[in-house]
Design a protein around this motif. Structure first.
Motif, PDB file in Angstrom:
ATOM      1  N   ALA A   1      72.684  46.492  42.539  1.00 24.95           N
ATOM      2  CA  ALA A   1      71.302  46.415  43.008  1.00 24.95           C
ATOM      3  C   ALA A   1      70.400  45.579  42.096  1.00 24.95           C
ATOM      4  CB  ALA A   1      70.719  47.819  43.169  1.00 24.95           C
ATOM      5  N   ALA A   2      70.583  45.682  40.797  1.00 22.56           N
ATOM      6  CA  ALA A   2      69.731  44.917  39.871  1.00 22.56           C
ATOM      7  C   ALA A   2      70.001  43.419  39.991  1.00 22.56           C
ATOM      8  CB  ALA A   2      69.959  45.389  38.434  1.00 22.56           C
ATOM      9  N   VAL A   3      71.269  43.052  40.105  1.00 22.53           N
ATOM     10  CA  VAL A   3      71.637  41.640  40.250  1.00 22.53           C
ATOM     11  C   VAL A   3      71.147  41.128  41.613  1.00 22.53           C
ATOM     12  CG1 VAL A   3      73.558  40.003  40.386  1.00 22.53           C
ATOM     13  CG2 VAL A   3      73.581  41.834  38.667  1.00 22.53           C
ATOM     14  N   ALA A   4      71.320  41.931  42.644  1.00 21.46           N
ATOM     15  CA  ALA A   4      70.867  41.550  43.985  1.00 21.46           C
ATOM     16  C   ALA A   4      69.362  41.311  43.991  1.00 21.46           C
ATOM     17  CB  ALA A   4      71.241  42.627  44.997  1.00 21.46           C
ATOM     18  N   ARG A   5      68.623  42.186  43.347  1.00 16.83           N
ATOM     19  CA  ARG A   5      67.152  42.033  43.279  1.00 16.83           C
ATOM     20  C   ARG A   5      66.786  40.741  42.551  1.00 16.83           C
ATOM     21  NH1 ARG A   5      62.227  45.242  42.984  1.00 16.83           N
ATOM     22  NH2 ARG A   5      60.935  44.480  41.284  1.00 16.83           N
ATOM     23  N   ALA A   6      67.498  40.437  41.467  1.00 19.55           N
ATOM     24  CA  ALA A   6      67.224  39.210  40.720  1.00 19.55           C
ATOM     25  C   ALA A   6      67.467  37.983  41.602  1.00 19.55           C
ATOM     26  CB  ALA A   6      68.089  39.144  39.458  1.00 19.55           C
ATOM     27  N   PHE A   7      68.548  37.976  42.367  1.00 19.98           N
ATOM     28  CA  PHE A   7      68.811  36.863  43.280  1.00 19.98           C
ATOM     29  C   PHE A   7      67.725  36.772  44.356  1.00 19.98           C
ATOM     30  CE2 PHE A   7      73.311  36.625  41.835  1.00 19.98           C
ATOM     31  CZ  PHE A   7      73.381  35.252  41.643  1.00 19.98           C
ATOM     32  N   ASN A   8      67.293  37.924  44.884  1.00 16.26           N
ATOM     33  CA  ASN A   8      66.231  37.920  45.890  1.00 16.26           C
ATOM     34  C   ASN A   8      64.944  37.334  45.330  1.00 16.26           C
ATOM     35  OD1 ASN A   8      67.402  38.934  48.251  1.00 16.26           O
ATOM     36  ND2 ASN A   8      67.215  41.036  47.536  1.00 16.26           N
ATOM     37  N   VAL A   9      64.542  37.788  44.146  1.00 12.23           N
ATOM     38  CA  VAL A   9      63.308  37.299  43.534  1.00 12.23           C
ATOM     39  C   VAL A   9      63.422  35.801  43.256  1.00 12.23           C
ATOM     40  CG1 VAL A   9      61.844  37.428  41.464  1.00 12.23           C
ATOM     41  CG2 VAL A   9      62.602  39.534  42.596  1.00 12.23           C
ATOM     42  N   PHE A  10      64.551  35.394  42.672  1.00  8.77           N
ATOM     43  CA  PHE A  10      64.748  33.974  42.370  1.00  8.77           C
ATOM     44  C   PHE A  10      64.726  33.138  43.653  1.00  8.77           C
ATOM     45  CE2 PHE A  10      67.723  30.383  42.025  1.00  8.77           C
ATOM     46  CZ  PHE A  10      67.064  29.643  41.069  1.00  8.77           C
ATOM     47  N   GLY A  11      65.489  33.546  44.647  1.00 10.11           N
ATOM     48  CA  GLY A  11      65.575  32.787  45.896  1.00 10.11           C
ATOM     49  C   GLY A  11      64.239  32.700  46.610  1.00 10.11           C
ATOM     50  N   LEU A  12      63.541  33.807  46.716  1.00  9.70           N
ATOM     51  CA  LEU A  12      62.251  33.814  47.408  1.00  9.70           C
ATOM     52  C   LEU A  12      61.192  33.016  46.646  1.00  9.70           C
ATOM     53  CD1 LEU A  12      62.331  37.500  48.649  1.00  9.70           C
ATOM     54  CD2 LEU A  12      62.457  35.451  50.086  1.00  9.70           C
ATOM     55  N   CYS A  13      61.215  33.085  45.318  1.00  9.03           N
ATOM     56  CA  CYS A  13      60.286  32.259  44.523  1.00  9.03           C
ATOM     57  C   CYS A  13      60.575  30.776  44.738  1.00  9.03           C
ATOM     58  CB  CYS A  13      60.392  32.606  43.037  1.00  9.03           C
ATOM     59  SG  CYS A  13      59.569  34.142  42.569  1.00  9.03           S
ATOM     60  N   CYS A  14      61.844  30.409  44.736  1.00 10.50           N
ATOM     61  CA  CYS A  14      62.210  29.004  44.964  1.00 10.50           C
ATOM     62  C   CYS A  14      61.767  28.536  46.346  1.00 10.50           C
ATOM     63  CB  CYS A  14      63.723  28.813  44.804  1.00 10.50           C
ATOM     64  SG  CYS A  14      64.283  28.913  43.102  1.00 10.50           S
ATOM     65  N   VAL A  15      61.972  29.361  47.351  1.00 17.10           N
ATOM     66  CA  VAL A  15      61.546  29.004  48.705  1.00 17.10           C
ATOM     67  C   VAL A  15      60.036  28.845  48.758  1.00 17.10           C
ATOM     68  CG1 VAL A  15      61.375  29.841  51.085  1.00 17.10           C
ATOM     69  CG2 VAL A  15      63.545  30.027  49.864  1.00 17.10           C
ATOM     70  N   ALA A  16      59.306  29.764  48.136  1.00 21.28           N
ATOM     71  CA  ALA A  16      57.844  29.695  48.149  1.00 21.28           C
ATOM     72  C   ALA A  16      57.343  28.427  47.468  1.00 21.28           C
ATOM     73  CB  ALA A  16      57.251  30.938  47.480  1.00 21.28           C
ATOM     74  N   VAL A  17      57.912  28.099  46.320  1.00 22.50           N
ATOM     75  CA  VAL A  17      57.488  26.895  45.605  1.00 22.50           C
ATOM     76  C   VAL A  17      57.852  25.646  46.405  1.00 22.50           C
ATOM     77  CG1 VAL A  17      57.875  25.505  43.525  1.00 22.50           C
ATOM     78  CG2 VAL A  17      57.515  27.973  43.329  1.00 22.50           C
ATOM     79  N   ALA A  18      59.065  25.597  46.933  1.00 22.06           N
ATOM     80  CA  ALA A  18      59.472  24.446  47.753  1.00 22.06           C
ATOM     81  C   ALA A  18      58.560  24.314  48.974  1.00 22.06           C
ATOM     82  CB  ALA A  18      60.927  24.604  48.185  1.00 22.06           C
ATOM     83  N   GLY A  19      58.179  25.440  49.555  1.00 22.74           N
ATOM     84  CA  GLY A  19      57.280  25.415  50.709  1.00 22.74           C
ATOM     85  C   GLY A  19      55.896  24.910  50.351  1.00 22.74           C
ATOM     86  N   MET A  20      55.398  25.308  49.193  1.00 24.76           N
ATOM     87  CA  MET A  20      54.085  24.809  48.759  1.00 24.76           C
ATOM     88  C   MET A  20      54.142  23.303  48.498  1.00 24.76           C
ATOM     89  SD  MET A  20      52.494  27.828  46.372  1.00 24.76           S
ATOM     90  CE  MET A  20      53.976  28.334  45.524  1.00 24.76           C
ATOM     91  N   TRP A  21      55.220  22.854  47.878  1.00 23.75           N
ATOM     92  CA  TRP A  21      55.368  21.414  47.628  1.00 23.75           C
ATOM     93  C   TRP A  21      55.472  20.660  48.955  1.00 23.75           C
ATOM     94  CZ3 TRP A  21      54.357  18.339  43.818  1.00 23.75           C
ATOM     95  CH2 TRP A  21      54.819  17.027  43.852  1.00 23.75           C
ATOM     96  N   GLY A  22      56.266  21.198  49.873  1.00 25.44           N
ATOM     97  CA  GLY A  22      56.389  20.567  51.185  1.00 25.44           C
ATOM     98  C   GLY A  22      55.067  20.531  51.935  1.00 25.44           C
ATOM     99  N   ALA A  23      54.300  21.595  51.832  1.00 24.74           N
ATOM    100  CA  ALA A  23      52.990  21.641  52.499  1.00 24.74           C
ATOM    101  C   ALA A  23      52.038  20.615  51.894  1.00 24.74           C
ATOM    102  CB  ALA A  23      52.397  23.038  52.402  1.00 24.74           C
ATOM    103  N   ALA A  24      52.137  20.425  50.588  1.00 21.38           N
ATOM    104  CA  ALA A  24      51.250  19.476  49.919  1.00 21.38           C
ATOM    105  C   ALA A  24      51.657  18.021  50.160  1.00 21.38           C
ATOM    106  CB  ALA A  24      51.233  19.756  48.415  1.00 21.38           C
ATOM    107  N   THR A  25      52.958  17.789  50.362  1.00 27.18           N
ATOM    108  CA  THR A  25      53.434  16.411  50.433  1.00 27.18           C
ATOM    109  C   THR A  25      53.893  15.958  51.820  1.00 27.18           C
ATOM    110  OG1 THR A  25      55.678  17.072  49.811  1.00 27.18           O
ATOM    111  CG2 THR A  25      54.170  16.426  48.016  1.00 27.18           C
TER     112      THR A  25
END
Length: 119
Positions: free
Chosen positions: A72-96
């Protein structure tokens, strides 16, 4: 709350599976139409889009590990990492590229991240 986090994370994962397909396998047909590109422009950017699709595939992998990893701890870390990456990529895509990306990609990722952190 944990179930809601998993559902939203799974939805973000599925959105990105679709994006990977649009940017790679389906780029010359459906992808070109979705991205609003002429045949000539699509030919020019096809290699870059395929590369972008590969990176989106890595986001899918991180989210899949977050949903399926048995610890569960490793799964949560992957979820947080993956969702943060998606959010940042989405913000960059929205800006560009298009502000629509903010709603299609960033908003679901931020909602999922909030639910994961609250679970």
């Amino acid at each position: 709350m944990l179930l809601a986090a998993k559902i939203v994370t799974a939805a973000v994962l599925l959105i990105h599976v679709y994006i990977v397909l649009l940017e790679t396998v389906l780029f010359r047909t459906r992808g070109r139409r979705v991205f609003g590109l002429s045949a000539e422009k699509a030919e020019i950017v096809q290699a870059a889009m395929s590369n972008q699709g590969c990176y989106n595939g890595f986001l899918v992998a991180a989210l899949a590990l977050g949903l399926l990893y048995p610890d569960a701890a490793v799964a949560r870390a992957f979820n947080v990492f993956g969702l943060c990456c998606v959010a940042v990529a989405g913000m960059w895509g929205a800006a560009t590229v298009s502000t629509r990306i903010l709603f299609v990609q960033t908003a679901p990722a931020v909602a999922g991240l909030a639910l994961v952190l609250l679970a």
